[in-house]
Write an enzyme that holds these catalytic residues in place. Sequence first.
Site, PDB file in Angstrom:
ATOM      1  N   TYR A 155       0.814  -1.201   0.000  1.00 42.70           N
ATOM      2  CA  TYR A 155       0.000   0.000   0.000  1.00 42.70           C
ATOM      3  C   TYR A 155       0.854   1.259   0.000  1.00 42.70           C
ATOM      4  CZ  TYR A 155      -4.617  -2.092   0.639  1.00 42.70           C
ATOM      5  OH  TYR A 155      -5.799  -2.766   0.451  1.00 42.70           O
ATOM      6  N   TYR A 180       3.814   5.314  -2.547  1.00 42.80           N
ATOM      7  CA  TYR A 180       4.010   6.668  -2.025  1.00 42.80           C
ATOM      8  C   TYR A 180       5.462   6.906  -1.644  1.00 42.80           C
ATOM      9  CZ  TYR A 180      -1.058   6.523  -1.886  1.00 42.80           C
ATOM     10  OH  TYR A 180      -2.373   6.405  -2.244  1.00 42.80           O
TER      11      TYR A 180
END
Length: 821
Positions: free
Chosen positions: A417, A421
């Site tokens: 996840y 980022y």
Amino acid sequence: MNLEDLTRKAGVNTSAFFTTFHAKADLAWSAKLVADLPEHVAVTLFGQYCYKRRALNSGRSPNIWLRKRVKTLTEMVNQFPIPIFHINTEDRRQAIATEWADRCTDVLNNMTDYGNKQVDALELLLAVKEPADQWGFCPVLPNFKGYAQNKHDGYFDSDSSMYDKIAGAIARLTDENWWLRKLNKTHRRYEEHTAIVVGKVRSGVSPYVSNHAFKEWQQRKQAAKLWLNEMQVVNDEYGLELSLADAVAASVANPEVRRAELMMRMRGFEDLATEQGYVGEFYTWTAPSRYHSWKKSIKGPSYSNKKYDGANPSDTQAYLCSQWAKCRAKFAREDIEVFGFRVVEPHHDGTPHWHLLLFFKPEQLRYARSIMRSYALEHDKHDLAPAKGKKSLRHQGYKPRFDFKTIDPDKGSATGYIAKYIAKNIDGFQVDDDFEAETNGKHGAQNVAAWSSTWSIRQFQQIGGPSITVWRELRRLREAIDFDDVVERARCAADGNSSENWKRYVDVMGGLYCKRADRPVQLAKSIQDNTNVYGEEVSKIMGVMSQENHTTINTRLEGWEIRKPQADMYVPTSDERAFDVAFDLSVDLDSKSGDSCAPWSSDNNCTDSIKTNKKIAKGDQLLIIEGRKLGLDNEDLKRLRAGSIINSVVNGHDQYISLRQGMLFVSRRPPNSHQAHSDWDDPALNSQFEAFTRASINANKQVLNAQAWRVVDKLLDVDVWLQDMSPDMAKLALEQLQHVVDLNKSERYADKYVEPSKENTTFTRDHKPDLSNWLNKAVPESHQHPSINSTCSACKCDITTQPQIVGMCMSCHDISAFIYA
């Protein structure tokens, strides 16, 4: 600027849509409103206002938008105690830094009578800090809680740490370099904040950071890269030598190493959470709408936010940190245990938002989530409500401000996840497209790095777990530690680069929630012999030690030095060695060691060029003295003569020095890569160089013009005059000589036909005025003809030593001219 200038520079045809009486009034009002702003800001805002006025075909909404933006920009400008244009350039900021540091020094000297009067430390600090308060600058201060009571009890007499910290703060306030760093940082952020307000930082224009700030960041990176490639790290004691660029590439300063380490730690946390039965959730936390200058519509284009209150990214980050601090305090009160990672990334307009991957115990998950949501929605809840009287199927309640996803191991790992980022905010590894910035992943990552550097925002932070610095120090140890089992277990756990090693390291260091002071392995630090420039002690990491026996295990070698490679050292010739001797003898180092550095002006930084002669000329001595003040040695001066650009460090600042056509130039702007073998293309220095060149040419022309008149008057031989001149100077001298010859011919031709000008003078029969002084000023020498007679033909006075015309003295000549005119 007036309306005409704004219209011309903005490239807007206002006559096409400002047609009515009210529209023309709004146009005049808008021009008057932005007139006091900096020119580039005023032009941009005026152009956007005209665009909004034409697109909406209405004046109310554009007028409100312009009024709010101008108010924000005016508040930004008014935060400075002096006009903003005074700090637009490096030279001006340097002068301002010196001026305000001197103000603090004057306050210090006046209150202490130059050290002869004792004053309370806190009272002295507050007084010296007043000039800095006008700028909003403040050094790091100690906690003054209970100061008066502790001083009364004599606590500071036994422990002088409070006084030492106050002394360090005062030393910074009186240091011009500290002021200069603050001014540079404040001005850089002011320019970037202005770009955000006027719309130069947004999707479709320049995402995350303005083009100007991005180019400055690239220049700093390029200059640092060039310097790293030129230097080496050498340890003569152990015979070690390493390229500085290679040393940096092997550290976490390398984006690849940094990304790999973050992913390893994140995966280790996930393995540890799975082993202990924790549940992970991924959160997205965004600031309220008033912190966002520009928004993106559902269709894609960005538009200005009418709720924006003028906050910059630093203000937004401070707000998010304060809300997270409330969450952590609430977690501590409720005994909620949490660990994970936080990633900060910008929206397209530069406003930061957070991504958090956190692990909780299953029974505490819902409560912890509600705590975070309550603090995320604490302010401006009305922004999340649907429009009054309207129902929207797309309304998502709190999700625009706070969103979460529970990690399902069957669908993907927790690390997966956050991997996107992490890569997106470091180097864009395997990130094809950045949809927020509407660009590819690599370019988006570069803009994010420039954004983080401009606003000094920490992008990644570990929440919970042991120190990563101890982990890095343990990885330096290559041999087993047979006298300390605790350190050896920690070393074995850190000896690797996998998630399994990180998980074992967390276990050895006391688990996830052990306090830092209770960790079994601590950093070992030592106090350096030398203090910093502010007189404070400096601690340095030496290695690690265990809590049990406090035995220091060194992980670093002493004696490292950064210097240029030995192979690059030039072997001087005999002439150059003679110059070196003359160089050392030309300056008394003992008497010059305490001199201040040369100020930033063309008067003392522009001197004659160095010539490799045994005898040093007067101009060369001046250059040698200036070179000493700038920290240059004889090798540097010889490289300057060869056309190199020298990077010298004076008072902690990099200074790039070059020798151009015999003039010494100093700048803090690093040269670009394409300028390595060409002239230094610095606009500020170019203008200074051109101004100095023009002034030198004009001065030379005046001197040569006077000498040319002597040649025409046969008082100077032309060959003798030109023989010692350089070719360029001789060419300029011949031009002046030709000009003087032409002027002399024209004056002789006009002498017969032009009568000298006369002043209005009153004459009487009994008085003959003496007009010699008047003639010397009014009549050129070419109009004064010597007479063959020695006496005046009218009054018979002696005219051999006074000006005369046609055999008459000036008094008689002018009286006759007055009577018979």
